[in-house]
Design an enzyme around this catalytic site. Structure first.
Site, PDB file in Angstrom:
ATOM      1  N   CYS A 296      38.845  46.635  44.259  1.00  0.00           N
ATOM      2  CA  CYS A 296      37.697  47.455  43.844  1.00  0.00           C
ATOM      3  C   CYS A 296      37.980  48.191  42.538  1.00  0.00           C
ATOM      4  O   CYS A 296      37.204  48.123  41.593  1.00  0.00           O
ATOM      5  CB  CYS A 296      37.328  48.451  44.929  1.00  0.00           C
ATOM      6  SG  CYS A 296      36.654  47.645  46.394  1.00  0.00           S
ATOM      7  N   HIS A 297      39.090  48.921  42.507  1.00  0.00           N
ATOM      8  CA  HIS A 297      39.364  49.713  41.305  1.00  0.00           C
ATOM      9  C   HIS A 297      40.806  49.568  40.822  1.00  0.00           C
ATOM     10  O   HIS A 297      41.311  50.398  40.082  1.00  0.00           O
ATOM     11  CB  HIS A 297      39.029  51.185  41.541  1.00  0.00           C
ATOM     12  CG  HIS A 297      37.617  51.383  41.985  1.00  0.00           C
ATOM     13  ND1 HIS A 297      37.270  51.452  43.319  1.00  0.00           N
ATOM     14  CD2 HIS A 297      36.455  51.467  41.294  1.00  0.00           C
ATOM     15  CE1 HIS A 297      35.960  51.591  43.420  1.00  0.00           C
ATOM     16  NE2 HIS A 297      35.438  51.602  42.209  1.00  0.00           N
ATOM     17  N   GLY A 298      41.483  48.506  41.313  1.00  0.00           N
ATOM     18  CA  GLY A 298      42.784  48.171  40.766  1.00  0.00           C
ATOM     19  C   GLY A 298      43.937  49.075  41.161  1.00  0.00           C
ATOM     20  O   GLY A 298      44.738  49.472  40.320  1.00  0.00           O
TER      21      GLY A 298
END
Lengths: 183, 420, 254
Positions: free
Chosen positions: A147-149
């Protein structure tokens, strides 16, 4: 309307007593209303059948070294990874000072071989990748949240990315060498 | 009404200048002038609104746990009873609350009948009340289906089948109501949706009922309109205090049933899961429908046919018409009652007819609970005839033939007389 | 006038209760149960004995679908005892990773295992009769507890002459129509009670009735004890609001 004839004193006294009576009644009524509010609120808490499923027993026998399995616990995935000696070593040599959420690996496992984590990214609740072979495991060989690394290491600790905390370790107990109860 | 209330609290004042809700509350529930001679029978309107709020509140909580599916509904209700925290409490309150709501509203209605509350200028207030009862009936009926027990299922089957009595389109309407060819999952789902919706419609109509009430204010036991401020006291604290007495007594009775006889008003058969292949030996509706159920069954076969020499409408249709007519006639009551005097206190004959009518309704209720056979059929027909005669014959005639007792000139007059 | 209302209301309630008893009148035995009355509670030792009767006798034909093994905690059993009880049963679970269903030992969160997989199987094994689920039996019959008790003690070999038993039916004096498909379930000494109580027919019947009454209304004790508190509270509040009302209205003649 025939007004009562009263001396000022007794009227004062009476007024005070009535004021107390009104407040006391209002107070008791309010307590009653609050007491009725509790069952209504509590009915939305987990019910007995939900709580009964709040612990699961997992047979660890079939899991090979280096393999991971995912089990469902309280509606969320739990990652169970049987770590290789390399992975354990990687988790233990990491400098605590480098970590975003410093915690030694020893505190996160009961038996070094078995890493048990709630598989929910501490950033915004996505499920990190890395359970199946072929999935990206991030820069630190653990898990990677698409999703956001966020990158997690082989102890499930956050090493890089927006997640603020390490992956949560659920309460669990080993019933015997090959059975663990989560919850 | 026109003058605004001055508030000291600056926040309240700020809001009130832009949206006068506080002025409204102050006018309608604080200063509102109430006849000072209201007796405790005037509690029941307030009690009914409390019952409605309790039903909506517990109903919303139950809806969070309930599953509207024929395979799961019964079990989900039992899960509420067994596993959900205080689920049994919420469910028993909701279950008994329906009965309490009807008791309170029926008393409210009979109070209106006794004191002539339906007369001009309160006709619309009364008619809105009849609409409320109709909405309550529809809501209660659909709610009773949701636990999906034997009585739920067969009650739904029997009542929806009533519509098949309608000529030509009847069968089509029944199929449409069911969403299938019998009471089944689609029926349960739509009943659930409507059971959730209708209480809010009900709430809105209650709002209109209260608005209509506050135009002319309450009637009172003398039936003489308020003439001067000497006849009234403010709503608060006088009637907030008096209503509280009734409210606590009501909650006491309510709680006694919920905690110690929660299934008193229920039928054991509804603890058996619905079985579309087997009808229970005695199907009885909930007690609040019994008088209407008796009227439904009272119309004899070929009654109209035998009378007119040919079959114009079937007995089934006639029964359905009679049942709906028994409520429809209430709408006409303000014009059927020809008496100039409101309160039964000053109507020596009407007073008797009122009590006979109450007895007649109780008798109809009893007949509704009995199997339709033997002597019960004839008593049921007699009681039904009396029911309609009460409205269509006695009410108009009493107004002409009865000589009312002299009315007091004002609400305060009897009190002042006692004083001197 | 108030009197009149009361009389009418009483007549109405009497009417309702006689209406409930309509039909062929069968006098059921009237047992004094421990959970009756506003202060009634269950006797845990009796419930445990009743569970034993259910397990060893009734459960061969009758399901108890609404109960989970974990519910037995209310009978005074500990976690290990409940686990051990559940472990007597095997439930189907799955599918596993290969897509196959498999059986495993039951755990406390499982529901009571039914004796038959479905209604048709139950009918096939019972001459076409369907042994009903017992979870709600005392609530699903009028005068439920006494009814259940009567169902177990009402068998007799002496069949009155006016009863013509049909094939496969048994004489039961308390059952509507006096014939029932269920063969006499209890005779006395059917089981050996773990607590050493003498297992007479009446004892067994009372115990299993108690157990099933609990199964139907597990909330009963909580309900009644909360009810006492609520009524006491409302009683106090009632006295207070009466006093408030009198104080508020003290100067108004009406």
């Amino acid at each position: 309307m025939a007004d009562e004839v009263q001396t000022p004193e007794s009227d004062d006294e009476g007024a005070r007593r009535r004021e107390f009576l009104y407040l006391a009644t209002l107070g008791v009524g309010a307590v009653g209303a609050a007491a009725f509010a509790w069952p209504i609120i509590d009915s939305m808490n987990p019910a007995a059948d939900v709580l009964a499923l709040s612990s699961v027993e997992v047979d660890l026998g079939p899991i090979q070294v280096g393999q991971s399995i995912t089990v469902k616990w309280r509606g969320r995935p739990v990652f169970i990874r049987r770590r290789t000696p390399d992975e354990i070593k990687a988790a233990r040599v990491a400098e605590l000072a480098e970590l975003i959420d410093p915690q030694p690996d020893e505190e996160r496992v009961q038996q070094p071989e078995w890493l048990i984590l709630v598989g929910v990214c501490t950033h915004l609740g996505c499920i990190p990748l890395g359970q199946k072979s072929g999935e990206p495991r991030g820069d630190y060989g653990g898990w990677f949240c698409p999703c956001h690394g966020s990158h997690y290491d082989t102890s499930g600790r956050i090493r890089f990315g927006p997640a603020p905390k390490n992956l949560e370790v659920p309460g669990y107990t080993f019933l015997d060498d090959s059975t663990v109860r989560i919850g | 009404m026109a003058t605004k209330t001055e508030f000291n609290n600056p926040v309240i004042r700020w809001v009130d200048e832009r949206l006068p809700v506080f002025t409204y509350l102050d006018h309608e529930y604080n200063q509102f002038p109430m006849p000072k001679n209201l007796n405790y029978w005037w509690n029941f309107g307030a009690l009914a609104s409390v019952a409605l709020v309790v039903m909506i509140l517990t109903g919303i909580m139950l809806a969070m746990q309930y599953t509207a599916h024929v395979d799961l509904a019964f079990e989900s209700v039992e899960r509420i009873m067994r596993d959900v925290n205080y689920g049994w409490l919420l469910r028993y309150i909701h279950m008994n609350g329906a009965s309490m709501f009807f008791i309170v509203v029926y008393i409210h209605l009979f109070r209106g009948l006794y004191y002539g509350s339906y007369k001009a200028p309160r006709e619309l207030l009364w008619m809105l009340g009849v609409v409320i009862i109709l909405l309550m009936m529809a809501t209660a009926f659909m709610g009773y289906v949701l636990p999906w027990g034997q009585m739920s299922f067969w009650g739904a089957t029997v009542i929806t089948n009533l519509f098949s009595a309608i000529p030509i389109v009847g069968d089509w309407i029944v199929t449409w109501l069911w969403g299938g060819f019998s009471v089944d999952n689609p029926t349960l789902n739509r009943f659930y949706a409507l059971h959730y919706l209708m209480p809010f419609v009900l709430f809105a109509v209650v709002g209109l009922h209260v608005v209509a009430l506050h135009v002319n204010g309450s009637t009172n036991p003398t039936g003489v309109e308020v003439q001067s401020p000497r006849d009234t006291v403010s709503f608060h604290p006088y009637f907030t205090a008096k209503d509280s007495v009734g409210l606590v007594a009501f909650l006491f009775v309510f709680a006694a049933f919920v905690f110690f006889a929660p299934n008193f008003f229920g039928e054991p058969d509804n603890y058996i899961k619905a079985n579309p292949l087997q009808t229970p030996p005695h199907i009885v509706p909930e007690w609040y429908f019994l008088p209407f159920y008796a009227i439904l069954r009272a119309v004899p076969d070929n009654f109209i046919g035998a009378w007119m020499g040919f079959t114009l409408i079937s007995a089934k249709l006639a029964g359905v018409i009679a049942m709906f007519g028994s409520i429809a006639v209430l709408f006409l009551l303000p014009w059927l009652d020809t008496s100039k005097v409101r309160s039964a206190r000053f109507r020596p004959w009407y007073k008797w007819f009122f009590w006979l009518f109450l007895l007649d309704c109780l008798l109809l209720g009893y007949i509704g609970s009995q199997p339709a056979e033997g002597i019960f059929i004839w008593i049921g027909r007699g009681a039904t005839a009396w029911y309609f005669a009460h409205f269509l014959v006695f009410f108009p005639l009493l107004g002409w033939f009865e000589t009312p007792k002299p009315l007091p000139t004002s609400i305060s007059e009897p009190v002042l007389k006692e004083d001197s | 006038m108030r009197m009149k209302v009361l009389v009418i209301a009483a007549a109405f309630l009497a009417g309702i209760s006689t209406a409930h008893a309509a039909g062929e009148k069968i006098e059921l035995p009237d047992v004094e149960w421990s959970w009756e009355g506003p202060f009634g509670t269950f006797d845990k030792a009796q419930l445990q004995r009743g569970l034993q009767v259910y397990t060893e006798v009734c459960a061969t034909c009758h399901s108890l679908n609404l109960l989970a093994y974990r519910d037995l905690a209310a009978l005074g059993y500990g976690e290990e005892e409940i686990k051990a009880y559940a472990a007597n049963y095997e439930v189907e679970d799955g599918p596993d990773d290969a897509g196959e269903m498999f059986t495993r030992v039951a755990i406390p969160s499982d529901r009571f295992l039914p004796p038959f997989p479905n209604e048709n199987a139950a009918r096939a094994s019972n001459n076409g009769a369907y042994p009903p689920d017992l979870s709600l039996m005392t609530k699903a019959r009028k005068n439920g507890a006494n009814y259940l008790y009567a169902m177990m003690i009402g068998y007799s070999d002496e069949i009155p002459e006016d009863v013509a038993l049909m094939e496969g039916m048994n004489y039961q004096k308390y059952f509507a129509g006096h014939q029932i498909a269920m063969p006499q379930p209890l005779y006395g000494d059917d089981i050996e009670y773990a607590d050493g109580t003498e297992a007479t027919l009446e004892q067994e019947a009372r115990d299993v009735t108690a157990f099933l009454a609990w199964a139907a209304e597990p909330e009963l004790e909580d309900r009644k004890s909360m009810g006492i508190k609520v009524l006491l509270f409302l009683g106090v509040l009632f006295v207070m609001v009466i006093a408030v009302k009198k104080a508020v209205w003290r100067n108004v003649k009406h």
